[in-house]
Design a protein around this motif. Structure first.
Motif, PDB file in Angstrom:
ATOM      1  N   GLN A   1      39.906  55.073  47.653  1.00  0.00           N
ATOM      2  CA  GLN A   1      40.695  56.446  47.383  1.00  0.00           C
ATOM      3  C   GLN A   1      41.735  56.445  46.507  1.00  0.00           C
TER       4      GLN A   1
ATOM      5  N   MET B   1      34.470  58.460  54.090  1.00  0.00           N
ATOM      6  CA  MET B   1      34.750  59.738  54.424  1.00  0.00           C
ATOM      7  C   MET B   1      36.171  60.065  53.691  1.00  0.00           C
ATOM      8  N   GLN B   2      36.951  59.263  53.763  1.00  0.00           N
ATOM      9  CA  GLN B   2      38.396  59.412  53.206  1.00  0.00           C
ATOM     10  C   GLN B   2      38.288  59.625  51.696  1.00  0.00           C
TER      11      GLN B   2
ATOM     12  N   CYS C   1      36.913  62.915  50.696  1.00  0.00           N
ATOM     13  CA  CYS C   1      37.833  64.104  50.711  1.00  0.00           C
ATOM     14  C   CYS C   1      39.189  63.956  49.700  1.00  0.00           C
TER      15      CYS C   1
ATOM     16  N   SER D   1      34.117  66.568  47.861  1.00  0.00           N
ATOM     17  CA  SER D   1      34.795  67.514  48.469  1.00  0.00           C
ATOM     18  C   SER D   1      34.599  67.317  50.178  1.00  0.00           C
ATOM     19  N   VAL D   2      35.451  68.305  50.736  1.00  0.00           N
ATOM     20  CA  VAL D   2      35.175  67.987  52.253  1.00  0.00           C
ATOM     21  C   VAL D   2      33.766  68.423  52.626  1.00  0.00           C
TER      22      VAL D   2
ATOM     23  N   ALA E   1      31.902  65.254  52.629  1.00  0.00           N
ATOM     24  CA  ALA E   1      32.422  64.593  53.860  1.00  0.00           C
ATOM     25  C   ALA E   1      31.457  64.694  54.926  1.00  0.00           C
TER      26      ALA E   1
ATOM     27  N   ALA F   1      35.014  65.119  60.217  1.00  0.00           N
ATOM     28  CA  ALA F   1      34.758  66.050  58.751  1.00  0.00           C
ATOM     29  C   ALA F   1      35.059  67.298  59.286  1.00  0.00           C
TER      30      ALA F   1
ATOM     31  N   GLU G   1      38.796  68.232  59.484  1.00  0.00           N
ATOM     32  CA  GLU G   1      39.592  67.800  58.141  1.00  0.00           C
ATOM     33  C   GLU G   1      39.300  69.236  57.595  1.00  0.00           C
ATOM     34  N   SER G   2      38.190  69.829  57.732  1.00  0.00           N
ATOM     35  CA  SER G   2      37.697  71.243  56.969  1.00  0.00           C
ATOM     36  C   SER G   2      38.649  72.220  57.518  1.00  0.00           C
TER      37      SER G   2
ATOM     38  N   ARG H   1      42.400  71.860  56.387  1.00  0.00           N
ATOM     39  CA  ARG H   1      42.462  72.104  54.896  1.00  0.00           C
ATOM     40  C   ARG H   1      42.709  73.706  54.794  1.00  0.00           C
TER      41      ARG H   1
END
Length: 351
Positions: free
Chosen positions: A141, A187-188, A191, A197-198, A201, A225, A228-229, A232
């Protein structure tokens, strides 16, 4: 009156926040590491052996504490042939590189190169250990410009994004049951990478859950996931009413139920407190109060900052996240006790 007193008692509940979670042995060792001492950490990792789930979680938590001290450097100077010390050096180097990356420090490139070399050396010294490869996955990342070819490989299946798949495969060769941290690091990456993109993920998390066996922590991945969406959109001011209700609708409620029914209820030292906090939130938000109460009961007093900081009234206020956890827990436990309480017996009137 009894319900009111009961609710008040639940809302007075004081949660516990501790990186060791359910791992009581690790809790005792962390205090030493935070003081720059390494002997207890060495003995703990010897006792851990080849329990890869436990070794991965313990080395991750130990590294977060050791990164602020010279404990691992002192250990290596005393025992340069210790393979555990070599792995912990890689862990600490990666932690410092990630901290510098998050803070936008100018030293991040140097720290990343040093961490990568430490990981490769650890992988060479302990070829059966998945942890050095998990560390390399974590570094992916940081490579926002995709300078390293290992970070942009085609997936083995359609509809999945390119990414550090070969590094994930290296972990899988050593820990075939599905290493929790390795999949979270993937997943990180999705993201954080400007080329993914998410949504990628989410697809990755759904794919992992589709084959994860019962009891696997990978069944929790979609909950992260989708959260996180949600976060954001909230952070960017683009949240709509449907996203507020996503946990009570398909497909999110399907994944929450699947995660709960795949959870075996067994608490081991490697069981993630964060996973159970995400699961408790998803079940509560999906109006599955009885199941959410079971998760809160398993958690006992353990809480984590996320996901509650993402959904509370004031995400920047730590106390607001605590209040949200306590409020939701009280609602679930009170609702469950009310539903399961036997109905009062009515006496026949005397004639």
């Amino acid at each position: 009156m009894r319900d009111a007193r009961e609710l008040a008692g639940l809302q007075d509940f004081a949660p516990v926040y501790h990186p060791a979670g359910f791992d009581q042995e690790l809790r005792a060792v962390l205090a030493d590491v935070q003081l720059g001492r390494w002997l207890a950490a060495r003995d703990l990792l010897v006792r851990t052996g080849a329990d890869w789930a436990l070794r991965t979680s313990r080395t991750q938590v130990l590294a977060a504490a050791a990164a602020r001290t010279d404990a691992v450097e002192a250990w290596l100077s005393e025992e340069p042939e210790s393979t555990d010390a070599v792995v912990m050096r890689a862990r600490v180097a990666v932690e410092r590189a990630l901290q510098a990356h998050r803070a936008g420090e100018a030293t991040v490139d140097v720290l990343e190169r040093e961490a990568r070399q430490s990981c490769l050396l650890a992988a060479q010294r302990v070829p059966s250990d998945p942890v050095p490869w998990v560390c390399l996955l974590a570094l992916a990342q940081v490579d926002v410009d995709l300078q390293c070819g290992e970070h942009w490989r085609a997936p083995g299946e359609e509809m999945l994004p390119a990414g550090p798949w070969r590094l994930l495969a290296r972990v899988g060769e050593r820990d075939p049951v599905g290493n929790r941290e390795a999949f979270h690091r993937m997943m990180q990456f999705f993201c954080a990478c400007p080329h993914t993109s998410v949504a990628d993920a989410i697809n990755f998390a759904r794919w992992a859950m589709s084959w994860a066996p019962a009891g696997s922590p990978l069944r929790m991945l979609p909950l992260y996931a989708y959260m996180e969406s949600y976060w954001r959109h909230r952070r960017d001011g683009t949240l709509d009413a449907l996203q507020h209700r996503q946990w009570s609708r398909e497909p999110v409620i399907h994944y929450a139920r699947g995660a709960f029914h795949g959870w075996n209820g067994h608490l081991a030292p490697s069981t993630s407190v964060v996973d159970l906090n995400y699961l408790a939130h998803a079940l509560w938000a999906g109006h599955q109060y009885v199941d959410a109460a079971k998760v809160f009961q398993a958690l006992d007093r353990y809480a984590t900052r996320l996901p509650w900081a993402y959904v509370c009234d004031d995400p920047g206020n730590a106390e607001s996240a605590v209040r949200e956890f306590v409020r939701v827990r009280a609602q679930c436990l009170t609702t469950t006790r009310t539903r399961t309480r036997p109905a009062p017996k009515h006496r026949l009137p005397l004639i």
